[in-house]
Design a protein around this motif. Structure first.
Motif, PDB file in Angstrom:
ATOM      1  N   GLN A  78      -3.403   6.404 -23.996  1.00 36.85           N
ATOM      2  CA  GLN A  78      -4.160   6.897 -25.154  1.00 36.85           C
ATOM      3  C   GLN A  78      -5.604   6.455 -25.030  1.00 36.85           C
ATOM      4  N   ASP A 116       3.152   4.937 -29.957  1.00 37.32           N
ATOM      5  CA  ASP A 116       2.291   6.132 -29.928  1.00 37.32           C
ATOM      6  C   ASP A 116       1.777   6.442 -31.335  1.00 37.32           C
ATOM      7  N   HIS A 152       2.536   8.534 -21.229  1.00 43.40           N
ATOM      8  CA  HIS A 152       1.106   8.812 -21.095  1.00 43.40           C
ATOM      9  C   HIS A 152       0.394   7.628 -21.721  1.00 43.40           C
ATOM     10  N   HIS A 209      -4.368  11.606 -26.607  1.00 40.87           N
ATOM     11  CA  HIS A 209      -4.111  11.770 -25.174  1.00 40.87           C
ATOM     12  C   HIS A 209      -3.904  13.248 -24.909  1.00 40.87           C
ATOM     13  N   HIS A 259      -2.137   6.325 -32.387  1.00 43.58           N
ATOM     14  CA  HIS A 259      -2.793   7.529 -32.914  1.00 43.58           C
ATOM     15  C   HIS A 259      -3.557   7.180 -34.194  1.00 43.58           C
TER      16      HIS A 259
HETATM   17 ZN   LIG Z   1       1.078  10.982 -29.008  1.00 44.34          ZN
END
Ligand SMILES: [Zn+2]
Length: 530
Positions: free
Chosen positions: A274, A225, A272, A472, A229
């Motif tokens: 992205q 993540d 989740h 996200h 990002h």
């Molecule tokens: Zn994140």
């Protein structure tokens, strides 16, 4: 009890299905490839807002935000009249105070904010006499007390700040510098995002040498993540390869993939997805030109009219109880947001008389006002919807893919739903009705909730965003669809659409427990709400 095999849940933060496939096809994820080859993959729908605290709460408890009570990365606490910040960025953490944010994310998230009326899988398994292990994961509430760890640089600072409480977690609990259920020779790097997978792998590998130490292990691999990002979701193959190597370290410590899969069933999943971020919006700043917006460290919150909680590609907005003429303010606020190009969906609850539902500050956080329906507005129209039980005057317009009946009024295209027909499925906003409903009726939900348009992200309270990278949080499919790989695990039912909230049930069922937390609680006699 006597479940035949252990269960390993691997949570790769923000792993996209297409990137997992790419990593496997390029030969960069041989351990994940083995799981795909011997198991089966499904598509699963994330939470809304699709951000890690909300998602982890769904994975760990099996219920959505209306029941687990975690509404975002940042939310406004109506009773304490302050923002709760779980660490959107280092800058945001600093804006609220390092101590306060750390306290919120370590203690309050689990012991205070997560509803005491729902059970985590760690609690369900402990009540059945099973042992759980967990590497750093936001939701860890369990039945075993852990004192603050003995090593680490953070400890001196933590103690100086009066940060010294024990936490209740799973039987084997590894949380970087702060908690460790046993001494492990692993370098804790909790304070440095992007370097945490190795710690998880190291702790898990230490347990592999002692197979009796756990029945269920949650292996968290959060670095993907952070990398996505920063470098954008297209750069995910490299960080997934790294996650695979870290899982591989656990596998090797357990004797290689064959021996590992002999002893473990495995769930491989993400919280989740992205998507790319090209533009940023600061609702805090923009709305402050028109209203008194509560700042991160305001001494006098009673002077504010609005609280603004950016949560990546979604936001909760609160019309504060002390604001004059709240109904008019609410109407002006939603008009202002709906006309903003960053906002794709603007949603709120309205009462039977058509006035907006406005929460009060005091009392129980449980949402009790009878909402007539949810309203969601997009540039091209408005849709109203509510649950429909099927009684007289309560006939559903149609059913979602999980069989729940909904009554719609207005333009179904607003949520990507078909104009005609009884099946309420949306490719654009998967499981949109149920996810929006749970987000809006959650006790800490904003009075207005927004989901951002493609390419947009909110600036957090530290002034930063991931513009030029990925993020996200929205209700859209590209933020919300994640892979769910099951290996050595046969689900009892095959829903037409999997949700994050199904995972806790898969874990409980694997060990012969009732999949539903409330039912599991009743069985174990812990007095769960009926
Ligand atoms: Zn994140």
């Amino acid at each position: 009890m006597g479940a035949a095999r252990k269960l390993c849940l691997i949570m790769v933060d923000a792993m996209r299905a297409d990137m997992l496939r790419a990593a496997v096809e390029q030969g960069k994820a041989p351990h994940f490839a083995a799981l795909l080859e011997r198991g089966s993959e499904r598509e699963c729908v994330s939470a809304f807002p699709s951000v890690t605290p909300v998602c982890c709460a769904e994975i760990a408890t099996g219920v959505a935000a209306d029941r687990h009570w975690i509404s975002g990365m940042n939310w406004y606490h109506r009773v304490e009249q302050r923002y709760v910040e779980y660490g959107s960025s280092f800058e945001a953490t600093r804006a609220f105070g390092l101590f306060r944010s750390t306290y919120d994310v370590v203690y309050n998230l689990n012991m205070g904010h997560l509803s005491p009326e729902v059970e985590t899988v760690f609690e369900s398994l402990a009540d059945a006499g099973l042992r759980s292990a967990c590497t750093p994961f936001l939701i860890f509430r369990g039945r075993t007390r852990h004192d603050l760890g003995l090593d680490g640089l953070l400890r001196a600072g933590a103690l100086a700040a009066g940060f010294k409480h024990a936490a209740w977690g799973p039987e084997e609990f590894f949380y970087g510098e702060l908690f460790s259920s046993r001494p492990v020779d692993c370098k804790a790097t909790l304070a440095r995002p992007g370097t945490r997978d190795e710690y998880s792998a190291c702790a898990a590998a230490e347990l592999a040498g002692e197979p009796d130490s756990y029945d269920f292990i949650l292996l968290s691999l959060p670095d993907n993540d952070f990398h996505a990002h920063r470098f954008g979701p297209d750069a995910m193959v490299g960080s997934l390869a790294h996650a695979d190597r870290c899982f591989g370290r656990f596998v090797e410590a357990a004797g290689g993939i064959d021996a590992f899969l002999e002893r473990h069933a495995v769930i491989l999943m993400a919280d989740h997805a992205q998507t790319e971020v090209e533009r940023e919006v600061s609702f805090g700043e923009e709305l402050a030109s028109r209203w008194e917006v509560l700042g991160p460290s305001w001494e006098r919150p009673e002077l504010a009219e609005l609280a603004v909680s950016p949560t990546s590609r979604a936001a909760n907005l609160y019309v504060l109880p002390q604001a004059p003429d709240r109904e008019r303010l609410h109407a002006e606020l939603r008009d202002e947001l709906a006309s903003h190009e960053a906002c794709e969906l603007v949603a709120w609850l309205e009462r039977p008389d058509g006035a907006p539902c406005l929460r009060e500050g005091a009392g129980s956080p449980v949402y009790e006002e009878p909402a007539a329906r949810a309203v969601v507005r997009r540039a091209d129209g408005e849709l109203r919807f509510r649950h429909a039980g099927g009684g007289e005057g309560d006939e559903p317009t149609g059913y979602d893919l999980r069989g729940a009946g909904w009554r719609l009024d207005g333009d179904p295209a607003v949520l990507g739903l078909p104009a005609a027909g009884r099946e309420l499925a949306s490719a654009e906003y998967p499981d949109g009705l149920a996810r929006l409903w749970s987000a809006l009726t959650a006790p800490h939900a904003g009075d207005v909730v927004v989901s951002l348009a493609p390419g947009w992200e909110c600036v957090d309270w530290g002034g930063t965003s991931h513009q030029g990278g990925g993020s996200h949080g929205s209700l859209r499919a590209e933020d919300s669809l994640v892979p769910l790989v099951l290996c050595g695990l046969e689900p009892e039912a095959e829903p037409r659409q999997w949700r994050l909230t199904d995972v806790a049930g898969l874990v409980r069922s694997h060990f012969g427990l009732a999949p539903d937390a409330a039912a599991a609680g009743e069985r174990a006699g812990t007095g769960a709400r009926t």
